[in-house]
Motif scaffolding. Structure first.
Motif: not given
Ligand code: AMP
Ligand code: GLY
Length: 417
Positions: A178, A273, A204, A143, A103, A182, A175-176
């Motif tokens: 969001l 991501e 998810k 993360k 990441k 999605e 991180e901040e």
């Molecule tokens: P990722 O593995 O980075 O896709 O994260 C898994 C899930 O966590 C994402 O599909 C989002 O639902 C949630 N997520 C990840 N990053 C953020 C973020 N910065 N703000 C809000 N939700 C997040």
């Protein structure tokens, strides 16, 4: 063309299904595959993480194209081993796959390419973790830096839980948060030319209403009736092309499938991501809508000749997929349970609805569960409501003791036009 697909989940079943329907493909192999893929491809045993073994198998089979499905082999450099054996491969090098594998690396690429994403800190000590958590406040987004099969991300209002997750990882990105819906947008690229596919939405969380823990994905649909029609062009210009250009500039060109996980926030579209491979379960619905035969698209990506392809063609149909997961998924899923109803779906619901296998294997005459996500029941229709209806009718025919699925996949979107 002889094609070898590496992997054995529902994504690989969807890929194999599309490839088996492509008249350019005269031999189709999947390694290791699963019980459902065996119906459309010849299975071969292989350790998907062993690049030398995969290259040897591809050579033995005289494969014209190898398609590497999952992230772990890509990050382990399996595509490099196949390429070194002189065989075209769909999938990025190990170095380029770091876009998914780390990441922190992805954040660095995005910063250099000017790609909009959440502000973030990379932390390795408890002091840095505390500072980052306080800088952003709740909800906290923590993360794990490395690959974690969809389970490395914790989003929570509970500071202690956020901190505990962070301290359990060697290196974390904090991180901040969001806000906003999605979208998963995939693009096929050869490192220079970028061809976006149609957007999809993934679910998810494990339970209806987006409750429960994060999973690898419990269902998906496409198209997105609520999305801005300019979304794909906008993401091409602000995210996909700049990212591909930046990786080429660094001397690590990315070829294969670039997956942008996006949040549509009130302040604009942001990358949540990147993944370096087709998403699962979104691939099941995106490929259900792709009219262009798949093999030549993947081969042109592998050969660096995507610019010679005519634009992709899409069906008017909508598509919905519902994941049936094992008892106790995503914690410690129970496996080895017999699955019933597969023949009934094939007999009564085809061709509009069909079952793609994720974690299954054959045991004598039976098909039994062999993983957390077991089946991905996919259906098409003239709109999302029809596709959803067909998918859930097929789901109802499946028997798997203790299994679970969400009942609200595409429910909201199917009421919008
Ligand atoms: P990722 O593995 O980075 O896709 O994260 C898994 C899930 O966590 C994402 O599909 C989002 O639902 C949630 N997520 C990840 N990053 C953020 C973020 N910065 N703000 C809000 N939700 C997040
Ligand atoms: N559907 C989420 C993923 O493939 O990572």
């Amino acid at each position: 063309m002889k094609v070898l697909v590496i992997g054995g989940g529902a994504r690989e079943h969807a890929l194999c299904r599309s490839l088996s329907l492509d008249s350019d493909v005269n031999a189709l192999y999947c390694a290791p595959g699963n019980a459902g893929i065996a119906e459309v491809a010849e299975l071969r045993p292989v350790d998907p993480l062993d690049g030398a073994a995969v290259a040897r198998l591809a050579t033995e089979l005289h494969a014209d194209l190898v398609v590497v499905g999952p992230e772990a082999p890509l990050v382990a450099g399996v595509a490099d081993a196949v390429r070194a054996a002189g065989i075209p491969v769909f999938g990025p090098s190990g170095e380029a796959a770091q876009l998914e594998g780390s990441k922190a690396f992805a954040k660095d690429v995005m910063a250099a390419a000017g790609v909009p994403t959440a502000r973030s800190y990379v932390c390795t000590t408890p002091e840095e973790v505390d500072e980052a958590l306080d800088a952003f406040g709740a909800p906290y987004v923590v993360k794990d830096d490395g690959l974690a099969a969809g389970k490395g991300v914790v989003v929570t209002d509970d500071r202690a839980a956020a901190r505990a997750h962070a301290l359990g990882c060697d290196r974390v990105v904090i991180e901040e948060f969001l806000d906003g819906p999605e979208v998963s947008l995939f693009a096929i690229t050869d490192g220079v030319t970028v061809l976006p596919l149609q957007p999809a939405q993934d679910f998810k969380r494990a339970l209806d209403g987006d409750a429960g823990p994060n999973t690898g994905g419990m269902g998906a649909y496409s198209p997105l009736p609520w999305a801005d029609p300019k979304l794909v062009d906008e993401v091409m210009a602000s995210v996909l092309q700049p990212t591909v250009d930046e990786l080429r500039r660094r001397g690590t060109p990315f070829s294969g499938l670039l997956y942008a996980g996006l949040a549509i926030t009130s302040r604009g579209t942001r990358v949540i991501e990147f993944n370096a491979r087709f998403g699962d379960p979104e691939t099941q619905v995106v490929l259900a809508r792709l009219r262009t035969p798949l093999a030549s698209v993947l081969l042109n990506s592998a050969n660096g000749t995507l610019d010679t392809l005519p634009p992709l063609s899409w069906r008017e149909d909508a598509a919905v997929t519902v994941v049936i997961a094992s008892h106790n998924y995503p914690e410690t899923p129970r496996t080895g349970d017999p699955i019933t109803g597969l023949a009934e779906v094939a007999e009564m619901d085809a061709p509009h609805a069909y079952v793609l296998h994720a974690g299954t294997r054959s045991e004598g005459d039976e098909v039994v569960s062999a993983g957390g996500r077991v089946l991905s029941v996919t259906a098409t229709g003239s709109d999302l409501a029809e596709a959803r209806d067909r998918a859930y009718k097929a789901v109802a025919r499946i028997g798997l003791d203790g299994s679970q699925y969400r009942t609200d996949i595409a429910a909201k979107a199917s009421q919008q036009r």
